[in-house]
Design a protein around this motif. Sequence first.
Motif, PDB file in Angstrom:
ATOM      1  N   HIS A  44      38.321  36.431  49.880  1.00 40.08           N
ATOM      2  CA  HIS A  44      39.502  35.858  49.219  1.00 40.08           C
ATOM      3  C   HIS A  44      39.394  34.176  49.013  1.00 40.08           C
ATOM      4  O   HIS A  44      40.290  33.634  49.362  1.00 40.08           O
ATOM      5  CB  HIS A  44      40.839  35.714  50.541  1.00 40.08           C
ATOM      6  CG  HIS A  44      41.080  37.288  50.819  1.00 40.08           C
ATOM      7  ND1 HIS A  44      41.660  38.178  49.978  1.00 40.08           N
ATOM      8  CD2 HIS A  44      40.852  37.949  51.950  1.00 40.08           C
ATOM      9  CE1 HIS A  44      41.876  39.190  50.444  1.00 40.08           C
ATOM     10  NE2 HIS A  44      41.211  39.253  51.729  1.00 40.08           N
ATOM     11  N   ASP A  69      36.582  32.808  55.345  1.00 43.83           N
ATOM     12  CA  ASP A  69      37.581  33.371  54.492  1.00 43.83           C
ATOM     13  C   ASP A  69      38.563  32.315  53.813  1.00 43.83           C
ATOM     14  O   ASP A  69      39.146  31.273  54.533  1.00 43.83           O
ATOM     15  CB  ASP A  69      38.148  34.544  55.175  1.00 43.83           C
ATOM     16  CG  ASP A  69      37.362  35.676  55.623  1.00 43.83           C
ATOM     17  OD1 ASP A  69      36.409  35.849  54.960  1.00 43.83           O
ATOM     18  OD2 ASP A  69      37.534  36.465  56.642  1.00 43.83           O
ATOM     19  N   TRP A  70      39.210  32.669  52.841  1.00 39.06           N
ATOM     20  CA  TRP A  70      40.379  31.942  52.040  1.00 39.06           C
ATOM     21  C   TRP A  70      39.924  30.347  51.933  1.00 39.06           C
ATOM     22  O   TRP A  70      41.134  29.428  51.885  1.00 39.06           O
ATOM     23  CB  TRP A  70      41.609  31.867  53.337  1.00 39.06           C
ATOM     24  CG  TRP A  70      42.225  33.280  53.261  1.00 39.06           C
ATOM     25  CD1 TRP A  70      41.890  34.088  54.503  1.00 39.06           C
ATOM     26  CD2 TRP A  70      42.960  34.237  52.495  1.00 39.06           C
ATOM     27  NE1 TRP A  70      42.373  35.561  54.591  1.00 39.06           N
ATOM     28  CE2 TRP A  70      43.327  35.344  53.287  1.00 39.06           C
ATOM     29  CE3 TRP A  70      43.356  33.863  51.230  1.00 39.06           C
ATOM     30  CZ2 TRP A  70      43.866  36.219  52.431  1.00 39.06           C
ATOM     31  CZ3 TRP A  70      44.113  34.952  50.622  1.00 39.06           C
ATOM     32  CH2 TRP A  70      44.340  35.956  51.178  1.00 39.06           C
ATOM     33  N   ASP A 111      37.468  28.877  57.877  1.00 40.21           N
ATOM     34  CA  ASP A 111      38.372  29.695  57.266  1.00 40.21           C
ATOM     35  C   ASP A 111      39.447  28.724  56.724  1.00 40.21           C
ATOM     36  O   ASP A 111      40.062  27.679  57.740  1.00 40.21           O
ATOM     37  CB  ASP A 111      39.308  30.694  58.215  1.00 40.21           C
ATOM     38  CG  ASP A 111      38.210  31.725  58.714  1.00 40.21           C
ATOM     39  OD1 ASP A 111      36.947  31.677  57.866  1.00 40.21           O
ATOM     40  OD2 ASP A 111      38.317  32.473  59.568  1.00 40.21           O
ATOM     41  N   HIS A 112      40.186  28.980  55.753  1.00 38.49           N
ATOM     42  CA  HIS A 112      41.198  28.276  55.254  1.00 38.49           C
ATOM     43  C   HIS A 112      41.098  26.712  54.849  1.00 38.49           C
ATOM     44  O   HIS A 112      41.982  26.077  54.574  1.00 38.49           O
ATOM     45  CB  HIS A 112      42.456  28.342  56.173  1.00 38.49           C
ATOM     46  CG  HIS A 112      42.846  29.617  56.335  1.00 38.49           C
ATOM     47  ND1 HIS A 112      43.674  30.664  55.639  1.00 38.49           N
ATOM     48  CD2 HIS A 112      42.624  30.465  57.717  1.00 38.49           C
ATOM     49  CE1 HIS A 112      43.720  31.769  56.395  1.00 38.49           C
ATOM     50  NE2 HIS A 112      43.279  31.742  57.217  1.00 38.49           N
ATOM     51  N   GLY A 123      48.402  25.852  51.818  1.00 39.83           N
ATOM     52  CA  GLY A 123      47.480  27.075  51.802  1.00 39.83           C
ATOM     53  C   GLY A 123      48.034  28.124  52.972  1.00 39.83           C
ATOM     54  O   GLY A 123      48.217  29.267  52.731  1.00 39.83           O
ATOM     55  N   ARG A 144      51.397  29.693  52.394  1.00 35.69           N
ATOM     56  CA  ARG A 144      51.387  30.700  51.486  1.00 35.69           C
ATOM     57  C   ARG A 144      50.778  32.063  51.979  1.00 35.69           C
ATOM     58  O   ARG A 144      50.906  33.122  51.616  1.00 35.69           O
ATOM     59  CB  ARG A 144      50.531  30.399  50.229  1.00 35.69           C
ATOM     60  CG  ARG A 144      51.207  29.361  49.360  1.00 35.69           C
ATOM     61  CD  ARG A 144      50.210  28.795  48.271  1.00 35.69           C
ATOM     62  NE  ARG A 144      50.992  27.629  47.256  1.00 35.69           N
ATOM     63  CZ  ARG A 144      50.517  27.323  46.128  1.00 35.69           C
ATOM     64  NH1 ARG A 144      49.330  27.841  45.750  1.00 35.69           N
ATOM     65  NH2 ARG A 144      50.873  26.265  45.591  1.00 35.69           N
ATOM     66  N   ARG A 145      49.923  31.897  52.985  1.00 39.52           N
ATOM     67  CA  ARG A 145      49.173  32.999  53.563  1.00 39.52           C
ATOM     68  C   ARG A 145      50.108  33.580  54.715  1.00 39.52           C
ATOM     69  O   ARG A 145      49.528  34.613  55.628  1.00 39.52           O
ATOM     70  CB  ARG A 145      47.756  32.711  53.961  1.00 39.52           C
ATOM     71  CG  ARG A 145      46.900  32.465  52.873  1.00 39.52           C
ATOM     72  CD  ARG A 145      45.727  31.820  52.991  1.00 39.52           C
ATOM     73  NE  ARG A 145      45.368  31.072  51.884  1.00 39.52           N
ATOM     74  CZ  ARG A 145      44.604  29.850  51.824  1.00 39.52           C
ATOM     75  NH1 ARG A 145      44.559  29.161  52.966  1.00 39.52           N
ATOM     76  NH2 ARG A 145      44.368  29.148  50.714  1.00 39.52           N
TER      77      ARG A 145
END
Length: 261
Positions: free
Chosen positions: A127, A144-145, A162-163, A196, A199-200
């Motif tokens: 992602h 991820d992300w 992540d993120h 972000g 949105r997740r």
Amino acid sequence: MAIHPTAIVDPHAELDSSVEVGAYSVIGADVKIGARTKVGPHVVIEGHTTIGEDNHIFQFASLGGMPQDKKYAGELTRLEIGDRNTIREFCTFNLGTVQDEGVTRLGNDNWIMAYVHLAHDCQVGSHTIFANSAQLAGHVHIGDWVILGGFTLIHQFCRVGDHAMTGFGSKVSQDIAPFLMVSGTPTSTYGINSEGLRRRGFTPEQIADIRRAYKTVYRSGLSLEEAKSKLLEEAENSSDSALYLRQMHSFIEKAHRGLLR
């Protein structure tokens, strides 16, 4: 199988019957490609490369080439690409080396824009979004992300949690903790990737806790050891966000190229 008559596909390559291959593409003997993957025109896929299902590889990409590492001596190493990835024009993904795990990996559901380079032994999660000309040196780990802004440069052996998100033209030479927003040359931190996270599906309370943790580590004036202890205290007092705060603490504990701070 929709293979253009000008494409050159080695008879030993393993392609699912639903794979599409565009004009003038070249696919080597040790390549495996899963169902419904589309390979555009003028693509070269070589080496021991495995590509999963439902990927779309655009024209002029080069996947599975030899590592740009002078130590490489032809050892059997691999490139592994998961499912549902978009790989745009002129991307270059190299094989791994025996000095590391021997494999370069890209996970699932990634959006990789034009001119992106994944050097040997990079490990990229799922992602992610890599904007045009993001460049990863060898042995880089991306969670991820993650979103990499255009022309982001990442030094070998760095990790991005992540993120996290980098701004346009960021030059990264130290590890970036999860959830952060960073930018610039030299790169600096600019808070957390709150939009972000929203949105997740992160709750407002979780985002507030992560922002508080960011301030503890990056804006409180505490030493890193003091900040890590405080971070664990905050995790104990926040049942909704404990997992994420411990994730940040664990990442900081393992930062081996130094923590961007």
